[in-house]
Each structure stands twice: as C-alpha cells, then as structure tokens.
Design a protein around this motif. Structure first.
Motif, PDB file in Angstrom:
ATOM      1  N   GLY A 284      73.103  24.516 -93.264  1.00 58.44           N
ATOM      2  CA  GLY A 284      73.721  24.842 -91.998  1.00 58.44           C
ATOM      3  C   GLY A 284      75.229  24.679 -92.019  1.00 58.44           C
ATOM      4  O   GLY A 284      75.863  24.583 -90.971  1.00 58.44           O
ATOM      5  N   ARG A 285      75.804  24.635 -93.217  1.00 58.97           N
ATOM      6  CA  ARG A 285      77.249  24.448 -93.384  1.00 58.97           C
ATOM      7  C   ARG A 285      77.652  25.233 -94.614  1.00 58.97           C
ATOM      8  O   ARG A 285      77.014  25.135 -95.659  1.00 58.97           O
ATOM      9  CB  ARG A 285      77.533  22.953 -93.565  1.00 58.97           C
ATOM     10  N   ILE A 286      78.716  26.011 -94.504  1.00 58.62           N
ATOM     11  CA  ILE A 286      79.138  26.823 -95.640  1.00 58.62           C
ATOM     12  C   ILE A 286      80.659  26.906 -95.649  1.00 58.62           C
ATOM     13  O   ILE A 286      81.301  27.042 -94.596  1.00 58.62           O
ATOM     14  CB  ILE A 286      78.506  28.241 -95.587  1.00 58.62           C
ATOM     15  N   GLU A 287      81.250  26.790 -96.819  1.00 53.77           N
ATOM     16  CA  GLU A 287      82.701  26.875 -96.934  1.00 53.77           C
ATOM     17  C   GLU A 287      83.145  28.334 -96.906  1.00 53.77           C
ATOM     18  O   GLU A 287      82.405  29.241 -97.281  1.00 53.77           O
ATOM     19  CB  GLU A 287      83.167  26.210 -98.234  1.00 53.77           C
ATOM     20  N   ALA A 288      84.376  28.542 -96.440  1.00 49.96           N
ATOM     21  CA  ALA A 288      84.957  29.884 -96.414  1.00 49.96           C
ATOM     22  C   ALA A 288      85.004  30.475 -97.820  1.00 49.96           C
ATOM     23  O   ALA A 288      84.997  29.740 -98.821  1.00 49.96           O
ATOM     24  CB  ALA A 288      86.365  29.825 -95.832  1.00 49.96           C
ATOM     25  N   SER A 291      79.398  33.390 -99.708  1.00 49.03           N
ATOM     26  CA  SER A 291      78.508  34.354 -99.063  1.00 49.03           C
ATOM     27  C   SER A 291      77.687  33.675 -97.981  1.00 49.03           C
ATOM     28  O   SER A 291      77.173  32.566 -98.183  1.00 49.03           O
ATOM     29  CB  SER A 291      77.574  34.989-100.099  1.00 49.03           C
ATOM     30  N   CYS A 292      77.550  34.335 -96.850  1.00 53.38           N
ATOM     31  CA  CYS A 292      76.743  33.809 -95.744  1.00 53.38           C
ATOM     32  C   CYS A 292      75.295  33.650 -96.199  1.00 53.38           C
ATOM     33  O   CYS A 292      74.685  34.604 -96.696  1.00 53.38           O
ATOM     34  CB  CYS A 292      76.829  34.772 -94.556  1.00 53.38           C
ATOM     35  N   PRO A 293      74.702  32.443 -96.046  1.00 57.64           N
ATOM     36  CA  PRO A 293      73.342  32.224 -96.555  1.00 57.64           C
ATOM     37  C   PRO A 293      72.241  32.813 -95.689  1.00 57.64           C
ATOM     38  O   PRO A 293      71.127  33.008 -96.165  1.00 57.64           O
ATOM     39  CB  PRO A 293      73.229  30.700 -96.616  1.00 57.64           C
ATOM     40  N   ARG A 294      72.513  33.070 -94.398  1.00 58.26           N
ATOM     41  CA  ARG A 294      71.512  33.685 -93.536  1.00 58.26           C
ATOM     42  C   ARG A 294      72.176  34.346 -92.337  1.00 58.26           C
ATOM     43  O   ARG A 294      73.217  33.907 -91.864  1.00 58.26           O
ATOM     44  CB  ARG A 294      70.470  32.669 -93.072  1.00 58.26           C
ATOM     45  N   THR A 295      71.552  35.415 -91.883  1.00 61.32           N
ATOM     46  CA  THR A 295      72.088  36.176 -90.759  1.00 61.32           C
ATOM     47  C   THR A 295      71.986  35.373 -89.464  1.00 61.32           C
ATOM     48  O   THR A 295      70.946  34.759 -89.183  1.00 61.32           O
ATOM     49  CB  THR A 295      71.326  37.501 -90.607  1.00 61.32           C
ATOM     50  N   GLY A 296      73.065  35.360 -88.681  1.00 60.55           N
ATOM     51  CA  GLY A 296      73.057  34.650 -87.406  1.00 60.55           C
ATOM     52  C   GLY A 296      74.459  34.286 -86.970  1.00 60.55           C
ATOM     53  O   GLY A 296      75.458  34.710 -87.567  1.00 60.55           O
ATOM     54  N   ARG A 308      80.741  33.838 -84.097  1.00 62.33           N
ATOM     55  CA  ARG A 308      80.501  35.258 -84.292  1.00 62.33           C
ATOM     56  C   ARG A 308      79.271  35.454 -85.170  1.00 62.33           C
ATOM     57  O   ARG A 308      78.794  34.538 -85.840  1.00 62.33           O
ATOM     58  CB  ARG A 308      81.694  35.963 -84.915  1.00 62.33           C
ATOM     59  N   LEU A 309      78.757  36.660 -85.146  1.00 62.33           N
ATOM     60  CA  LEU A 309      77.556  37.017 -85.895  1.00 62.33           C
ATOM     61  C   LEU A 309      77.932  37.448 -87.307  1.00 62.33           C
ATOM     62  O   LEU A 309      78.795  38.304 -87.494  1.00 62.33           O
ATOM     63  CB  LEU A 309      76.814  38.148 -85.181  1.00 62.33           C
ATOM     64  N   PHE A 310      77.286  36.814 -88.306  1.00 62.21           N
ATOM     65  CA  PHE A 310      77.459  37.196 -89.699  1.00 62.21           C
ATOM     66  C   PHE A 310      76.130  37.685 -90.257  1.00 62.21           C
ATOM     67  O   PHE A 310      75.055  37.214 -89.850  1.00 62.21           O
ATOM     68  CB  PHE A 310      77.940  36.014 -90.543  1.00 62.21           C
ATOM     69  N   SER A 311      76.208  38.596 -91.195  1.00 63.64           N
ATOM     70  CA  SER A 311      75.021  39.063 -91.911  1.00 63.64           C
ATOM     71  C   SER A 311      74.898  38.312 -93.232  1.00 63.64           C
ATOM     72  O   SER A 311      75.913  37.940 -93.846  1.00 63.64           O
ATOM     73  CB  SER A 311      75.111  40.566 -92.190  1.00 63.64           C
ATOM     74  N   GLN A 312      73.670  38.081 -93.667  1.00 57.90           N
ATOM     75  CA  GLN A 312      73.450  37.410 -94.945  1.00 57.90           C
ATOM     76  C   GLN A 312      74.170  38.168 -96.059  1.00 57.90           C
ATOM     77  O   GLN A 312      74.078  39.385 -96.161  1.00 57.90           O
ATOM     78  CB  GLN A 312      71.960  37.330 -95.252  1.00 57.90           C
ATOM     79  N   GLY A 313      74.912  37.430 -96.870  1.00 52.44           N
ATOM     80  CA  GLY A 313      75.662  38.031 -97.953  1.00 52.44           C
ATOM     81  C   GLY A 313      77.103  38.344 -97.612  1.00 52.44           C
ATOM     82  O   GLY A 313      77.934  38.559 -98.507  1.00 52.44           O
TER      83      GLY A 313
END
Length: 338
Positions: A284-288, A291-296, A308-313
């Motif tokens: 539930g934490r990702i560095e800039a 890649s986004c690990p899951r859509t949401g 904001r909404l990101f897509s996985q990848g």
C-alpha cells in the motif's frame, strides 16, 4: 479443507528471513509516514510524538539485527522483538494521534499501523509455542494446559484470514512436503532441527482439531494441542446492554473459541520436495518513478489535492521540489469516486 502442504508452507513462510525483512520494512514505512505527517502538520515537538517515531525506527532496526540471530538458527530474539513491536501501540494510543490529519491521511496512517502490527503479530504467533510450551510441559504439565500460544484453530484458519486481507500471498501452487521418518522427537525432548514438524497423531488421524508446528533446534519440543470449538458469549457486552434496558441478540455477541487440551506426541520433520510458485504481495506504499502495483486511487504528501486514479503499471510521478524529500504514494483505502 485443511491441507498439510499448505499449512507447512505458511509456517515456513512466516518464519523465513524474507518475511522478517518485510516486518522490518513495514515498521520503517509506518515510522516514515508518521514523521512525514508530523512535518506537514507542524506536529514536531508536540507531546512525545517524535519519540514514538524514533521508537518505531528502532523497532525496525532491532528486527533487522535479530535477523542475524535467525541466520544462525536462533529464533527467540526475533520472537521477543516481534511481540514488542506488535504490542507497542498500547502506549502510542495514549498520545495525541487523532484529529489533526485529513481523512485520507488517517486511512493511510491506520493502514500502515495495521499492516506493521499484523505482520509482526503473525510472525510472533508462529513462534509462540516454541518459546515456553516445551519447557512448561517438562517442568509442570498443569502450567501448560490449554495454553496454545500458536495458531489455536490450526494454521489454515489464520492463513485464510490474512490472505483475505492481502497480508499473505496466494501461491499459484503450494509446494509439496514429505515426512522424514528417519528423525523423531518426543514432547519435552530437545529438538534436533529447525523447521516444521508434524505429530504422529496428525499422520494417524488427519489435521482436524490438531496442528503442525514450527520448532527450534535446541529447545524442548512442545506438546500437541488438541482443540475443539465452543460458543462463547461476550458477557460484558450482554450484561451492559441489559443494564441499559435492552435485551441483546445473543447470536450477535457469540463467537467460536478454540478450547485446547495438550497431549504428548512424537514429532517428525516435514521436508520440502518441491518449490512454491508465489505471487508478490501488493503493498500500500510505493515510491515515485516505480510502476503502480494495482489500479486505484493513490495520494501523496508531496502535493496538496494529490489523490488521483492510477492504472496498474503506470509510472508514479515524482515531485522533486517537495519539502518532504522523496515522493511516496499511498494507497487510499477509500476507493470511491469523490
């Protein structure tokens, strides 16, 4: 249905060095988020909040230090540290920790705290019976009756629960284990090998109402705990509601509790014969720039109104001019469109 390979994988996983490294990282992540929130809301110097940030950073450091003991086969320092990290929230809860953050920040803070505490709690639970149960059996059997400090309903119950919350991965295929009949150890005798052991009763009867166990070389092998489920009513809540003039729905305050009775067992080690194929846990934490690990929906402290909404990848953006240092994106538990 309970499966011995699945439970053996679970016990091996939550007593592994990669798992302990995940505990340390989750503890450090919580302290980092806590510190960033204090910076944003000018909370440094209020009460002892800075001290608690340092305390959890120290917990993370101590978990990593105790990994070196595990490398040499000693799990007991890790048991104590994971237990302390998991329970330390009782003191933190007395501080001024609510009311000064935004709802999204509250959700992220609570999620980070729960993730850290859950990881450490499960790790400690997997070692619970190793710590005292064999010694209590040897000293005085009555001291040990009903005191299963591990997974009281068997490892499958815990595994199902933590997998449902995303704490434990779902392997694409669970590995296979075989019983090493060439080695055995009786309850109360010194365990000759680290690893997951199976009692003869399980081999004769199956897993229902029984369990397998992680045991440590050099400590006394624990007893087997045979359990049954009993319905228990929360009398405190029921009595309180009746005092308030309300007749409670007893089913709503009734749960099943595992009641254990110990017995002597002859244990055999379970030996891995095939490797698991695992999927990574989504954090539930990702560095800039990662890649986004899951859509949401995700948000960061580095920008106001950043949700904001990101897509996985999708690559998570970086804000190099942020006063908070490296840009960290946090999963928002509230995934509703706003």
């Amino acid at each position: 249905m309970r499966d011995i390979n699945r439970e053996a994988w679970f016990l091996n996983y939550v007593t592994s060095i990669p798992y302990y490294e995940a505990c340390a990282q989750a503890t450090e992540d919580f302290a980092d988020l806590f510190n960033r929130l204090l910076t944003k809301h000018d909370g440094h110097g209020i009460g002892n909040l800075d001290g608690w940030v340092s305390r959890y950073l120290n917990h993370a450091e101590e978990i990593r230090r105790r990994i070196e003991f595990v490398r040499y086969g000693d799990y007991m320092p890790m048991y104590g540290q994971l237990s302390d990290t998991n329970r330390d929230f009782r003191g933190l809860a007395e501080q001024n920790i609510y009311g000064w953050r935004t709802p999204a920040e509250d959700r992220a803070w609570n999620m980070a705290l729960e993730h850290m505490s859950s990881l450490c709690g499960v790790g400690a639970q997997a070692l619970g019976n190793v710590y005292w149960r064999g010694k209590l059996w040897a000293d005085d059997q009555t001291n040990c009756v009903g005191r299963n400090e591990g997974f009281s309903k068997g490892a499958s119950d815990a595994l199902d629960f933590w997998q449902s919350l995303g704490l434990i991965p779902f392997p694409e295929q669970y590995p296979k284990y075989e019983v090493d009949y060439s080695l055995s150890c009786k309850t109360g005798d010194v365990c000759p090998r680290n690893g997951v052991w199976v009692p003869q009763q399980v081999l004769n009867e199956g897993l229902e109402h029984l369990h397998i166990e992680f045991a440590q070389q050099g400590r006394l092998m624990p007893p087997l705990f045979r359990f049954h489920l009993e319905k228990q009513v929360d009398e405190n809540i029921v009595n309180y509601l009746r005092e308030m003039g309300e007749e409670p729905d007893l089913d709503a305050y009734t749960s099943e509790e595992a009641i254990s009775a110990m017995e002597e067992a002859v244990w055999h080690p379970l030996v891995l014969v095939s490797d698991p194929i695992s999927k990574p846990i989504q954090r539930g934490r990702i560095e800039a720039k990662q890649s986004c690990p899951r859509t949401g929906y995700w948000w960061t402290l580095a920008r106001e109104d950043s949700r904001r909404l990101f897509s996985q990848g999708e690559v998570m953006p970086n804000f190099a001019d942020s006063r908070y240092g490296a840009t960290i994106w946090y999963w928002d538990e509230d995934q509703k469109d706003q």
